[in-house]
Write a protein that holds these residues in place. Structure first.
Motif, PDB file in Angstrom:
ATOM      1  N   ARG A 485       3.809   6.770   6.389  1.00  0.00           N
ATOM      2  CA  ARG A 485       4.670   7.322   5.349  1.00  0.00           C
ATOM      3  C   ARG A 485       5.189   6.228   4.433  1.00  0.00           C
ATOM      4  N   VAL A 486       5.640   5.101   5.010  1.00  0.00           N
ATOM      5  CA  VAL A 486       6.129   3.987   4.186  1.00  0.00           C
ATOM      6  C   VAL A 486       5.026   3.503   3.247  1.00  0.00           C
ATOM      7  N   ASP A 487       3.798   3.330   3.766  1.00  0.00           N
ATOM      8  CA  ASP A 487       2.689   2.844   2.930  1.00  0.00           C
ATOM      9  C   ASP A 487       2.392   3.810   1.786  1.00  0.00           C
ATOM     10  N   LEU A 488       2.344   5.113   2.090  1.00  0.00           N
ATOM     11  CA  LEU A 488       2.005   6.092   1.058  1.00  0.00           C
ATOM     12  C   LEU A 488       3.076   6.177  -0.018  1.00  0.00           C
ATOM     13  N   VAL A 489       4.340   6.155   0.380  1.00  0.00           N
ATOM     14  CA  VAL A 489       5.415   6.225  -0.617  1.00  0.00           C
ATOM     15  C   VAL A 489       5.418   4.961  -1.473  1.00  0.00           C
ATOM     16  N   GLN A 490       5.200   3.814  -0.864  1.00  0.00           N
ATOM     17  CA  GLN A 490       5.134   2.578  -1.649  1.00  0.00           C
ATOM     18  C   GLN A 490       4.003   2.635  -2.674  1.00  0.00           C
ATOM     19  N   MET A 491       2.841   3.125  -2.265  1.00  0.00           N
ATOM     20  CA  MET A 491       1.712   3.225  -3.215  1.00  0.00           C
ATOM     21  C   MET A 491       2.030   4.219  -4.330  1.00  0.00           C
ATOM     22  N   ALA A 492       2.689   5.335  -3.988  1.00  0.00           N
ATOM     23  CA  ALA A 492       3.038   6.323  -5.017  1.00  0.00           C
ATOM     24  C   ALA A 492       4.044   5.753  -6.008  1.00  0.00           C
ATOM     25  N   VAL A 493       4.990   4.988  -5.505  1.00  0.00           N
ATOM     26  CA  VAL A 493       5.989   4.379  -6.404  1.00  0.00           C
ATOM     27  C   VAL A 493       5.330   3.363  -7.319  1.00  0.00           C
ATOM     28  N   ARG A 494       4.442   2.528  -6.746  1.00  0.00           N
ATOM     29  CA  ARG A 494       3.753   1.530  -7.587  1.00  0.00           C
ATOM     30  C   ARG A 494       2.861   2.206  -8.630  1.00  0.00           C
ATOM     31  N   ALA A 495       2.328   3.375  -8.314  1.00  0.00           N
ATOM     32  CA  ALA A 495       1.472   4.092  -9.255  1.00  0.00           C
ATOM     33  C   ALA A 495       2.280   4.876 -10.283  1.00  0.00           C
ATOM     34  N   GLY A 496       3.610   4.852 -10.163  1.00  0.00           N
ATOM     35  CA  GLY A 496       4.457   5.572 -11.103  1.00  0.00           C
ATOM     36  C   GLY A 496       4.511   7.056 -10.872  1.00  0.00           C
ATOM     37  N   ALA A 497       4.126   7.526  -9.694  1.00  0.00           N
ATOM     38  CA  ALA A 497       4.154   8.959  -9.383  1.00  0.00           C
ATOM     39  C   ALA A 497       4.759   9.153  -7.997  1.00  0.00           C
ATOM     40  N   PRO A 498       6.069   8.894  -7.841  1.00  0.00           N
ATOM     41  CA  PRO A 498       6.673   8.937  -6.508  1.00  0.00           C
ATOM     42  C   PRO A 498       6.622  10.296  -5.847  1.00  0.00           C
ATOM     43  N   ALA A 499       6.466  11.355  -6.629  1.00  0.00           N
ATOM     44  CA  ALA A 499       6.428  12.691  -6.040  1.00  0.00           C
ATOM     45  C   ALA A 499       5.030  13.116  -5.619  1.00  0.00           C
ATOM     46  N   GLU A 500       4.030  12.347  -6.013  1.00  0.00           N
ATOM     47  CA  GLU A 500       2.645  12.717  -5.701  1.00  0.00           C
ATOM     48  C   GLU A 500       2.269  12.189  -4.323  1.00  0.00           C
ATOM     49  N   LEU A 501       2.621  12.941  -3.290  1.00  0.00           N
ATOM     50  CA  LEU A 501       2.334  12.547  -1.917  1.00  0.00           C
ATOM     51  C   LEU A 501       1.457  13.605  -1.257  1.00  0.00           C
ATOM     52  N   PRO A 502       0.676  13.208  -0.263  1.00  0.00           N
ATOM     53  CA  PRO A 502      -0.115  14.204   0.464  1.00  0.00           C
ATOM     54  C   PRO A 502       0.783  15.296   1.045  1.00  0.00           C
ATOM     55  N   PRO A 503       0.277  16.504   1.187  1.00  0.00           N
ATOM     56  CA  PRO A 503       1.118  17.616   1.659  1.00  0.00           C
ATOM     57  C   PRO A 503       1.656  17.431   3.064  1.00  0.00           C
ATOM     58  N   ASP A 504       1.034  16.566   3.876  1.00  0.00           N
ATOM     59  CA  ASP A 504       1.527  16.386   5.239  1.00  0.00           C
ATOM     60  C   ASP A 504       2.617  15.310   5.327  1.00  0.00           C
TER      61      ASP A 504
END
Length: 611
Positions: A485-504
């Motif tokens: 979860r930490v890795d995915l949120v960090q990648m989403a924040v760096r990509a400028g789309a913090p809300a774009e996370l996998p549904p799980d």
């Protein structure tokens, strides 16, 4: 009479039109800042300096000088200004540090010229800028406080600490320091030193200062006592401090005002006790010196007993005066605590506060969370809430080891460990209860199942994301999911789309309770735990460990960064926390639900109704 302040001591101001007087042994710049209730500056325009001298109610001198006199009108500073600070800075071309020159003397005087309060800023060494005095507003009344906070990195660091961004602070410091030292001022630099009396005396005719920095090898000695305290009066009588009011601090909401008020009480208690301890230490030091003088003078041996009695009487008088000032300040703080404590919201309130019986569903996340209470031995019975801002920037470590404090060493190991887990569960329930539904999710790692009894309320209520993880496999699985979860949120924040996370991936903040560490942890699991402690808070994953550091010693220095990253708390009274102002050792007491109370169960029931 002039109240000679020691560092941290405050004194009431009945006058709002005053004059600030500065006497220094070298040309200095005198600046004035206008800050909010935390002393933060709204921008560069909130500092009066030689290049921009005038602000509403404030006027700074136009050049460096060894003596300054300038007016302050506290009625004209504006409602948003709660702290007016007098700042001294060394300009270029002169000494580079205050430790190389006589200690500057700052005073607040009335319109008729009589000095109300004064402070000699001793104890400076490598600093080139210092906050000397602070005039601050509390409950519609003004007080003056001796601050003496120096900055070795200069005026820029001081302004950064006051809330200005680094580049703006640097630019403003450069503008303020860009003045020429007049030759006449430089030539008179030695005049103040000549105008002063023998070592330890203040400006001509002024009583000697009692300010002592006990860590400074060249501290000055004085012979004059501090100003006696005024006779305490009941709130509402003429001359008495105003009646305390809950929420009487700055802020956009009642919650924020109460938070700021609690921190104001914390700071006031820290500083008033510091002033008392300084005064007592000074009285004891003077007594020792006078007794030594009486014994070392052969001509005075016949009167030595009388001299010793007189010295002890003077010491007792000084301590009595300091105690009177302390009693006055503590009475006001106790009165404030009596009105503030019942008004606190659930996130700040003790578990025995009635607010927990009628707490409705919160609409937004709170500003802070109560972790326990803080107190000092000079103020028995006066406890200040220990509030920690949210979201948690640091993880928490509840120490269940017996080597942490005297109370822990005297307690049975099993009882201590149960208390630590009860404390962890109470923190988890409070977090869940004061957040809107779905904003927080709790995970538990309990490899050996040793915390099952304490965890029972969480398990029965169904608020946990999953049953407590058991064994090495449970440890690995839980840590893998939270690390992902930490890795995915960090990648989403760096990509400028913090809300774009996998549904799980659960978007709620996550709290991980780890019990019985390091049981069930291999080196890979330890590495992941350190990763969560370091990277998790920034993306909503928070760590609460219940552990004995000694039991993890087999890992050696590998775990030192982990312990340093966490805030240590104790399930029993302990003295390991310090305040940010004078660094007292405070007694921390955890806030646990009353025995046989159903407050936790009721709070959990309300949490479940919101899911």
């Amino acid at each position: 009479m002039t109240a000679e302040l020691v560092r941290g001591q405050n004194h009431p101001l009945s006058l709002h039109q005053v004059e600030i007087r500065v006497t220094a042994g070298t040309p200095v710049l005198a600046l004035v800042s206008a800050g909010d209730d935390e002393g933060r500056l709204a921008g560069p325009e909130a500092l009066a300096h030689p290049g921009a001298r005038i602000l509403p109610g404030l006027e700074a001198p136009g050049a460096a000088g060894a003596r300054h006199r300038f007016p302050l009108d506290l009625d004209a500073v504006g409602a948003a200004v709660h702290r007016v600070r007098v700042v001294l800075a060394l300009p270029g071309g002169g000494p580079a540090r205050f430790g190389a020159v006589p200690a500057p003397h700052v005073a607040v005087a009335a319109a008729d010229g009589a000095e109300v309060a004064a402070y000699t800023v001793t104890g400076l060494d490598s600093e080139s800028a210092v906050v000397a005095l602070e005039l601050y507003r509390r409950q519609d009344a003004w007080k003056v406080r001796a601050v003496g906070q120096g900055y070795a990195d200069g005026l820029g660091a001081l302004l950064t600490d006051a809330g200005l961004p680094g580049p703006a602070a640097t630019a403003l410091a450069a503008a303020a320091l860009a003045v020429d030292t007049p030759l006449a001022t430089a030539a008179s630099a030695a005049a103040p030193a000549a105008a002063r009396g023998p070592a330890g005396e203040g400006p001509a005719g002024a009583p000697a200062a009692t300010a002592i920095d006990y860590a400074h090898p060249r501290r000055r000695r004085t012979t004059e006592p501090p100003e006696p305290a005024p006779t305490p009066e009941a709130p509402g009588q003429a001359g008495a401090p105003p009646r305390p009011v809950a929420g009487d601090a700055g802020g956009w909401s009642m919650e924020e005002r109460l938070y700021n008020q609690v921190w104001g009480m914390f700071e006031d208690l820290a500083r008033t006790v510091a002033a008392y301890r300084s005064a007592v230490d000074f009285a004891d030091s003077r007594l020792d010196r006078e007794l030594d003088d009486a014994l070392s003078d052969p001509s005075a041996r016949l009167t030595a007993n009388a001299a010793r009695d007189a010295a002890r009487a003077r010491r007792d008088e000084l301590v009595a005066r300091a105690q009177a000032v302390l009693d006055r300040d503590l009475a006001q703080l106790r009165a404030e605590s009596e009105v503030v404590e019942p008004a606190l919201p659930a996130a700040y309130a003790r578990w025995d506060n009635p607010v927990w019986h009628g707490a409705g569903a919160p609409r937004e996340s709170p500003l802070a969370l109560r972790l326990g209470d803080l107190s000092l031995p000079e103020a028995p019975g006066l406890r200040v809430p220990m509030l920690m801002r949210l979201p948690l920037e640091r993880g928490l470590w509840i120490d269940n080891g017996r080597t942490g404090s005297e109370a822990a060493m005297a307690m049975d190991t099993d009882r201590l460990r149960r208390l630590a887990m009860d404390m962890a569960v109470a923190h988890a329930v409070r977090l869940l209860a004061v957040h809107p539904g779905g904003r927080f999710c709790v995970h538990v790692i309990d490899p050996a199942g040793a915390g099952a009894a304490a965890l029972a309320p969480l398990v029965r209520s169904g608020v946990l994301a999953a049953p407590p993880a058991l064994g090495a496999a449970g440890v690995t699985d839980t840590l893998e999911r939270l690390t992902r979860r930490v890795d995915l949120v960090q990648m989403a924040v760096r990509a400028g789309a913090p809300a774009e996370l996998p549904p799980d991936v659960d978007p709620a903040d996550q709290l991980l309770i780890v019990h019985d560490f390091p049981h069930g942890f291999d080196e890979r699991a330890v590495t992941r735990l350190r990763y969560l402690a370091d990277e998790g808070p920034a993306v909503g994953v928070h760590l609460l460990m219940v552990a004995d550091r000694d039991e993890a010693s087999a890992y050696g220095p590998l775990l030192d960064p982990l312990w340093r990253a966490l805030m240590r708390l104790s399930p029993v009274p302990d003295h390991h926390l310090a305040d940010p102002w004078v660094h007292h050792a405070w007694t921390f007491e955890p806030d646990l639900p009353p025995q046989h109370s159903a407050v936790l169960e009721r709070a959990l029931e309300q949490v479940m109704t919101r899911h």
